[in-house]
Design a protein around this motif. Sequence first.
Motif, mmCIF file in Angstrom:
data_model
loop_
_atom_site.group_PDB
_atom_site.id
_atom_site.type_symbol
_atom_site.label_atom_id
_atom_site.label_comp_id
_atom_site.label_asym_id
_atom_site.label_seq_id
_atom_site.Cartn_x
_atom_site.Cartn_y
_atom_site.Cartn_z
ATOM 1 N N MET A 1 89.153 -11.465 41.474
ATOM 2 C CA MET A 1 89.210 -11.102 39.698
ATOM 3 C C MET A 1 88.024 -10.451 39.187
ATOM 4 O O MET A 1 88.420 -9.217 38.163
ATOM 5 N N ILE A 2 87.027 -10.929 39.919
ATOM 6 C CA ILE A 2 86.189 -10.253 38.856
ATOM 7 C C ILE A 2 85.849 -8.505 39.214
ATOM 8 O O ILE A 2 85.529 -7.808 38.256
ATOM 9 N N LEU A 3 86.004 -8.350 40.209
ATOM 10 C CA LEU A 3 85.471 -6.479 40.888
ATOM 11 C C LEU A 3 86.948 -6.303 40.442
ATOM 12 O O LEU A 3 86.897 -5.012 39.824
ATOM 13 N N THR A 4 88.697 -6.705 40.240
ATOM 14 C CA THR A 4 88.913 -6.189 39.635
ATOM 15 C C THR A 4 89.349 -5.939 38.401
ATOM 16 O O THR A 4 89.751 -4.845 37.711
ATOM 17 N N SER A 5 88.576 -6.793 37.621
ATOM 18 C CA SER A 5 88.523 -6.619 36.172
ATOM 19 C C SER A 5 87.283 -5.155 35.255
ATOM 20 O O SER A 5 87.377 -4.874 34.820
ATOM 21 N N ILE A 6 86.483 -4.928 36.796
ATOM 22 C CA ILE A 6 85.249 -3.985 36.821
ATOM 23 C C ILE A 6 85.835 -2.747 37.112
ATOM 24 O O ILE A 6 84.789 -1.724 37.840
ATOM 25 N N GLN A 7 87.472 -2.291 38.136
ATOM 26 C CA GLN A 7 87.332 -1.719 38.160
ATOM 27 C C GLN A 7 86.611 -0.358 38.402
ATOM 28 O O GLN A 7 87.110 0.314 39.193
ATOM 29 N N SER A 8 87.014 -0.197 37.511
ATOM 30 C CA SER A 8 86.682 1.293 36.667
ATOM 31 C C SER A 8 85.305 1.822 36.548
ATOM 32 O O SER A 8 84.756 2.796 36.835
ATOM 33 N N LEU A 9 84.409 1.267 37.237
ATOM 34 C CA LEU A 9 83.165 1.043 37.901
ATOM 35 C C LEU A 9 82.501 0.928 38.783
ATOM 36 O O LEU A 9 81.775 1.437 39.816
ATOM 37 N N LEU A 10 84.270 0.729 40.007
ATOM 38 C CA LEU A 10 83.717 0.490 41.236
ATOM 39 C C LEU A 10 84.769 1.611 42.126
ATOM 40 O O LEU A 10 85.840 2.327 41.654
ATOM 41 N N VAL A 11 84.365 1.834 43.223
ATOM 42 C CA VAL A 11 85.728 1.999 44.265
ATOM 43 C C VAL A 11 86.267 0.746 45.172
ATOM 44 O O VAL A 11 85.472 -0.323 45.727
ATOM 45 N N LEU A 12 87.270 0.434 44.285
ATOM 46 C CA LEU A 12 87.186 -0.616 44.860
ATOM 47 C C LEU A 12 89.150 -0.281 45.152
ATOM 48 O O LEU A 12 90.293 -0.012 44.616
ATOM 49 N N HIS A 13 89.573 -0.945 46.708
ATOM 50 C CA HIS A 13 91.110 -1.165 47.620
ATOM 51 C C HIS A 13 91.195 -2.660 47.114
ATOM 52 O O HIS A 13 90.636 -3.653 46.669
ATOM 53 N N ASP A 14 92.882 -2.391 47.031
ATOM 54 C CA ASP A 14 93.370 -3.337 46.661
ATOM 55 C C ASP A 14 93.256 -4.480 48.363
ATOM 56 O O ASP A 14 93.065 -5.626 48.047
ATOM 57 N N ASP A 15 92.995 -4.310 49.349
ATOM 58 C CA ASP A 15 93.056 -5.006 50.815
ATOM 59 C C ASP A 15 91.237 -5.357 50.434
ATOM 60 O O ASP A 15 90.407 -4.420 50.736
ATOM 61 N N PRO A 16 91.009 -6.782 50.450
ATOM 62 C CA PRO A 16 89.911 -7.275 50.418
ATOM 63 C C PRO A 16 88.753 -7.241 51.220
ATOM 64 O O PRO A 16 87.725 -7.468 51.427
ATOM 65 N N SER A 17 89.603 -6.805 52.590
ATOM 66 C CA SER A 17 88.427 -6.236 53.798
ATOM 67 C C SER A 17 87.790 -4.584 53.953
ATOM 68 O O SER A 17 86.954 -4.498 54.562
#
Length: 558
Positions: free
Chosen positions: A359-375
């Motif tokens: 939830m925290i990472l998704t809220s700032i995903q514009s600052l990250l390289v983040l996948h939908d899969d938490p693995s």
Amino acid sequence: MLNTCRRSRGAGYQHGDRRGCLSGTRVAILDEIESWTKDFDKCPVYWLNGLAGTGKSAIAQSTAERLFADGRLGASFFCSRDFKDCSDLHLIFPTLSFQLAYRYPDFRSVLVPLLQSNPDIGYESLCNQMEKLIVAPLKEKDISTVIVIDALDECTDDEPQSIILSVMGRLVEEIPKVKFFITGRPEPRIQSGFRLQLLRPLTEIFVLHTVEHSIINADIRRFLETRLSVLAERFQLVGWPSDEHIDLLCQRAAGFFVYAVATVKFLDHKTRSPAQRLDVIVNLPGSTTHEGQTRYKSKTTIDSLYASILEVALDFGAEDPVVDSEVRSTIGAVVLVVYPLPPSAIAELTGMKTEQVMMILTSIQSLLVLHDDPSHPVKPFHKSFPDFILDPSRCLNKRFYISPSALHLQLATNCFKLMNDTLEQNLLSLPDYALNSEVEDLPERVKGHISTALEYACKSWHNHLSEVKEDTGYILHDLHYFLKERFLSWLEVVSVVGNVRDAVIALKGLIQWLQEVCHGLFAVLNVRELTPYFRCPQTRSFLILPETTLSLSLGFMK
């Protein structure tokens, strides 16, 4: 034989999610670099330097892609502090040599016999590495090629002058048909390296952040127009963005491509209108913060954009110490880990739930390289974000600011807690008197018994501990228990995950930390006082430890 060569497997230009320049941008500089690669009367080394966010890596990626398409790329190494094997100077030459061997059969015919006669050459000095792994094969076979090294400043180097540049200054002239294209920030040790007497006359320097503003502005405008038109079409926004919006964004970018990229990532939200989010950026307050010694113009800083993205994304209202701590712990685990971890591992390491972390990472995903899969591992989208959030003079909102010393202490403590709670003798239930190589299902056993977070803790606790200089009393109890009760179990784990060499480094680092930081608390304790037996991780047999084998200082004053 080549496949056993020590190297970084993810440093080549084709690995990861690297992106080159948008078509039609950076044309002049890319053409100039291409012209240099073809003219062997020009200097053999080209240093493209520029501040964070000016687009060095994108240019390096595009250069590597062009060279590969033309059949002239010999090897590439894209340094990154996000990954240990991509920030180790001693892996650059072995990795380049490995790639050159696959690219050129003649090179391979020289390298393979060398590796057969000296398989540990990858652990020798940088000078020996370059001379034997790079220069000798290229010189003997008279090979003409181009080598790309991106973000050299991302590698760990404790010398006041870049040691790898010092080595290159001595040896580059011996291979006149080879070009080295290098990028990096103009940090003191890198600048000093290129100013060395031997290397200076061999180097052509291009300062990216001094390119005429109108040229950079035109490239940034093209980037914004292209990317935002895609958003406008997806959300069916007519007449958006306006020319005034583009003008303002270009003005605020002030020549820094990272501002434009971060803006697009912030606007590209799955459920919220980009028009509304653009209004947030347009209404940003002015700022006089700066990066390093380079002051940005008012209302143009990347700092203001990052601060605004954090405030909007996390929607902070009244202060909540618990929530604030969770946010800092999560973001800190992203920017300070030795190598990127997936959200699920971050959750286990920090003692949070995976859904909280996501939830925290998704809220700032514009600052990250983040996948939908938490693995999947998560990391900052650009190195300027960690620079911002770890600097109290830039990240002025103390609710976001990550104190490196405090977070390293927390991460070290979390590593010890996880190991102390989880490790046990023969965790994988391996058979006695069997070598690791004889256990056919070893990878499956490792995967089933050693979580990603536990593996990280076993590999990296010493990296975080070495950064703890204050409040050491909080961690000594956990460290003492680890050394007395979990030490041998830890050795078994690092053995089965192939990390024995780093375990030696960890113990040496521990001794140094104890001597430098703990002072009066430190006392010599022979390993035999911990336990007289060691269950060998290679053979599963029990051996009495000779005092001379591990006479390490691993105890404390009681």
